[in-house]
Write an enzyme that holds these catalytic residues in place. Sequence first.
Site, short mmCIF file in Angstrom:
data_model
loop_
_atom_site.label_atom_id
_atom_site.label_comp_id
_atom_site.label_asym_id
_atom_site.label_seq_id
_atom_site.Cartn_x
_atom_site.Cartn_y
_atom_site.Cartn_z
N SER A 95 -47.52 70.54 -112.31
CA SER A 95 -48.96 70.51 -112.05
C SER A 95 -49.48 71.94 -111.87
O SER A 95 -48.81 72.90 -112.27
CB SER A 95 -49.26 69.65 -110.83
OG SER A 95 -50.64 69.42 -110.72
N ASN A 96 -50.65 72.09 -111.28
CA ASN A 96 -51.23 73.43 -111.08
C ASN A 96 -51.95 73.48 -109.74
O ASN A 96 -51.96 72.50 -109.00
CB ASN A 96 -52.17 73.76 -112.24
CG ASN A 96 -53.25 72.71 -112.39
OD1 ASN A 96 -54.07 72.53 -111.50
ND2 ASN A 96 -53.24 71.99 -113.51
N ARG A 97 -52.57 74.61 -109.45
CA ARG A 97 -53.12 74.84 -108.11
C ARG A 97 -54.54 74.29 -107.90
O ARG A 97 -55.16 74.58 -106.89
CB ARG A 97 -53.15 76.33 -107.82
CG ARG A 97 -51.79 76.96 -107.70
CD ARG A 97 -51.94 78.42 -107.35
NE ARG A 97 -50.67 79.11 -107.44
CZ ARG A 97 -49.73 79.06 -106.50
NH1 ARG A 97 -49.92 78.37 -105.40
NH2 ARG A 97 -48.60 79.72 -106.66
N SER A 98 -55.07 73.56 -108.86
CA SER A 98 -56.45 73.09 -108.70
C SER A 98 -56.60 72.20 -107.47
O SER A 98 -55.80 71.29 -107.24
CB SER A 98 -56.86 72.30 -109.95
OG SER A 98 -58.07 71.63 -109.70
#
Length: 419
Positions: free
Chosen positions: A219-222
């Site tokens: 995933s990512n940091r959003s």
Amino acid sequence: MAERITLLEEKRIVLGVTGSIAAYKAADLASKLVQAGAYVDVIMTEAAQRFVSALTFQAVTGRPVYTDMWRTGMDGSLPTHIAHIGLAEGAHLLVIAPATAHHMAKLAAGMADDLLCVTALGVRCPIIIAPAMDGDMYEHPATAENMRRLKDMGAILVEPEIGRMASGMVGRGRLPEVLSLLGTIRQVLGREWGPLTERHIVVTAGGTREALDPVRFVSNRSSGKQGYAVAQAAVDAGASVTLITTTTGLPIPAGVRPVYVESAQEMHEAVLEALEEADALIMAAAVADFRPAEIAEQKIKKTAKTLSVELVRTTDILASVGKRRAETGMPHVIVGFAAETQDLVRNARFKLEKKGVDFIIANDITAEGAGFGGDTNVVTILSADGSVVSLPQQTKIAVAEAIIQRIAARLMTVPRRGE
Ligand code: CTP
């Protein structure tokens, strides 16, 4: 945290408080409305004053509180019910919270024996009624019938929550939490005054999760904050909103229909479905560009020293919607984001053209006060007509409002469905 809310600034709200233990929550509601920028005039019934004093409301609103229909002014001026017909006339909204079974019965019958009832008969603005009472009283056919009549007359009834009541019993009858009431107020005022009434806006938010195995994902940091702020700003502008979101832990704003997704592919499918009836799409989600080529059926065990995962490209949702628009003309407005770490405007311009969208909200995620997780953002808005506007650091809410304003301006010349 109390916040200014553009929609509520200088709105005149009459808050009717009737005799329920939940009256104390109305003081908090009044306080939040005032802090948001509204003028709040409180009318208390006699029974309400047995639970909370008028002084409490006077203190939080900084305005006189109306309690007695017959009281004349100190100078012998007109009695309150006449002098304050102005209350009804100037109101943008009448909120009755908490509303007792007794007062709903009076309102449903059109009675006029106290200041709140007189005012309710006089207003031309929307009326929100938030009942609060014991579960048995709420479920009584007489109460149900009165609520149905009030609805038929155009009032907006807020459904009470299930929970523990003052009697110690559990049932439906609790006044919703103040933030939820505030959300309903925004929704109703937005629809009454906003430029996006009868428009449908689709917003995506959060980072997608691409599964590796049953317990792990890439995933990512959003954080989803910017997307949720856009959804709220769209509600404030009167739109009906579908929010296609990954799990963010953020509260869904009142008036927003959430669609929960995990992966880029699920988000793509949800976007296409929601767009069937949408005027605009705002892709604030951080969609994974790559996903694991295969999802292991069982949990991957740490048997080997190293692990290589092959990643394959996901579909670019924004580009696919842009392409579809080129064929069908819908949706009318498409907005994308560009998260960049270098060459902000050049990269963003490239994305705008390549994906066929109307606006790109570009942010340099390395800049101070911008990017993932925080409450502020620093963005440059590029438009397909060539304009480039750099906004100073501001809250994600203010950025959201700037985006919604642009969408509203674009939609001004576009007829609504069925028009
Ligand atoms: N986006 C999308 N589908 C993807 C990837 C991105 O719809 N599979 C959307 C994002 O929601 C955003 C815009 O495209 O509105 C730009 O996303 P960004 O990550 O900045 O750019 P990419 O196109 O992914 O390009 P790159 O990662 O190479 O910068």
